[in-house]
Design an enzyme around this catalytic site. Sequence first.
Site, short mmCIF file in Angstrom:
data_model
loop_
_atom_site.label_atom_id
_atom_site.label_comp_id
_atom_site.label_asym_id
_atom_site.label_seq_id
_atom_site.Cartn_x
_atom_site.Cartn_y
_atom_site.Cartn_z
N LEU A 32 1.02 -11.11 9.70
CA LEU A 32 1.81 -10.67 10.84
C LEU A 32 2.51 -9.36 10.50
CD1 LEU A 32 4.00 -13.02 13.04
CD2 LEU A 32 4.14 -10.54 13.02
N SER A 33 1.75 -8.30 10.56
CA SER A 33 2.27 -6.96 10.32
C SER A 33 1.46 -5.99 11.16
CB SER A 33 2.18 -6.58 8.84
OG SER A 33 2.42 -5.19 8.67
N GLU A 34 2.08 -5.46 12.20
CA GLU A 34 1.35 -4.52 13.04
C GLU A 34 1.02 -3.24 12.29
OE1 GLU A 34 2.76 -7.63 15.46
OE2 GLU A 34 3.96 -6.33 14.14
N GLN A 82 -0.90 -8.21 19.73
CA GLN A 82 -0.77 -9.31 20.69
C GLN A 82 -0.15 -8.89 22.02
OE1 GLN A 82 1.17 -12.72 19.02
NE2 GLN A 82 -0.69 -13.43 18.01
N HIS A 106 7.25 -9.30 26.17
CA HIS A 106 5.82 -9.50 26.37
C HIS A 106 5.28 -8.73 27.58
CE1 HIS A 106 7.35 -13.07 24.23
NE2 HIS A 106 6.21 -13.02 23.59
#
Length: 711
Positions: free
Chosen positions: A444-446, A468, A515
């Site tokens: 989980l690291s853009e 995401q 989101h």
Amino acid sequence: MPAKTAARPAARSAKPITVTPRAGFDWRRIAYHTLVSRALDDVEETTNRNRTSVPREHLVLYQFSARGHDMAQVILGSLLQGPHDGAGAYYRSRPLLLSLGLSIADAFGSPLGRAGGFSDGRDIGVVCNLASPERCTVLPMAGDVGSQYTPAAGWAQSILYHRDTLKDGSYATSMSVALGGDASVATSGFWAALTMATTLRLPMLFYIEDNNLGISVRGDMQTPGADIAKNLASFGNLFIRNGSGIDPHEAAGLLEEAVNHIRSGKGPALVRLTVPRLSSHSGPDNQKGYRTEDEIAVDVGRDPLPRLRDYLVPSLLSESEWADLEAEVARDVQAGLDAARARPMPDPATVALHVYAEPAFDGQAMGGLTPDERAALPGTETPSDDGELLRFAEAVRRTLRRELAVNPKVVVFGEDVGRKGGVHLVTEGLQKQFGAERVFDTSLSEEGIIGRAVGMAVSGLMPVAEIQFRKYADPATEQLNNCGTMRWRTANQFAAPIVVRMPGGFGKDVGDPWHSLSDEVRFAHAYGWQVAIPSNAADAVGLLRTAMRSPNPTIYFEHRSLLMTGDGSARYPGDDYVIPFGKARLVQAGTDLTLVSWGAMVHRCVEAMAGLEGRVELLDLRTIAPWDREAVLSSVRKTGRCLIVHEDNLSAGFGAEIAGTLAQDAFWFLDAPIERLAPRDIPVPYHPDLLAEVVPTPERIRASIDALLVA
């Protein structure tokens, strides 16, 4: 101003060195490149101390010295001679490049801002690169700290892909290295790459040059105890060596041990070498403002060059042979400086070239598919007439499946993309069909996701990375920016054509600030990026396939509302369907008003136009970088009125660019002011009633249309 072109004579170290030089190293060559690096710094630092000469002679405008870091870097470079080795370097890494084949003329030419070289005068001279098909490739550096790590990890992962999935045996013992200073270990890029390397057991070396200074900040502010190697001792799958970068015997031994570990397939390694910084941080910096004279003197006493001389003389070279070597360096450096100064200044008429790939230069940049590989993939702009009706998400999935099947260089990845199939289930089933080497989950690291994609693209793969949600791309901003500018700032020597799939926008009757962000204009502002925003399943197919075969990087925006509803359903246009970027779709023809939109707003516009058939002309832009100026201008010149509807903020949203173009190029055809309908400049709210107040609804679009028609 006379230039000093040879390294200052290497003083003898205080303690004679009696160790026999390690076998297996070309020590004369190592000494040569160390002396050359020192001579380059001598010339540039002398120039910078005499500040009045800089504008008059157009010498080095911004300089970073490698003095003190040079010897160990050159030793490392001597171990990186494999044809598929890769290096992610930083602004103090010129000694490494010299050892990998950088010419002295190029080493001088770029800092002098001359034509050619790393960037044709476009970037700071020490922000280097080296495209080398026969030996180690130095990935394009960037000016921000820590951004070299994740592309280097991507290159390392691509080695495994070329070796194991594409069955290319020439990658069998290849490796990647990321060079960084002690301050860079505090960055997110370092930790993202470290996670990638250790969890995937990548063939990657983290080479940390520790001079205990991040400009002026001490090392204990970068990592507890100022020793990253000690702090990482408990990391799994990480081979660690820690020692001196001023002792040639010790540095060579530690680096050789780590490189052998990696090349034997045992996973990543980290080597921390302590080195002195024998200069200010950069030309404009004055280290005496934050270092005492005693502290500076201690570092001067740790200069590795005298130690290298004592290591080699007389055990390997005689006094006269060392003197001959210094004379050779002086001649070569002077010749290189003369050649660099003789180069012309960069041509201002070419400064706009290479923001995007151009047909006249196609194939010259390293990265992505070759022109022949792209041409071999079938494509047609004519859609199939008998395709089944598909929802938006299935159209994207089917396109990914088809491209994975016909192009072995395609890889699809992101958080939750593999086993789960994505949070919107767009990639569901793809990992099971194509394997975890081609469709895989990430940490989980853009920054890690995008940086990895960049390194893979430069290696010749076609990465399709998923973020995401649009808001989650923010931590990857550096990598996204650096990717987009790569072709331009390397003067078409490198490119990283990646596709970033990015859902965003309001959901089914719901939104929120995290989101539901669209903010697509940010990527229209980003240099070098293409931005596609399909409004339906057929366009989703054609635009995605075009993006995956493009020589340019693409932001592919998947609207959440279309992923969650049937609004974007359309007939499948075929396995080879492509849509050229910058070509708008005429949704409905009309004579009295032009309505321009894109993405999910197109469907609200269609609803708002009920009963106005023949009067309102609706254009779906489909892409906003590039965008179809001519289609919009032609329509407005016919109708005399224009309403632009979009989901991004009103202020400085992309509608403002369209309005500005119309005001400039179609002013005399207008019968009413250009109108924009977009959200007010506030975040996207959660409750449906609040959402309806912010995002344009069909009712408000219709009211704007009616008002314009009578204006």
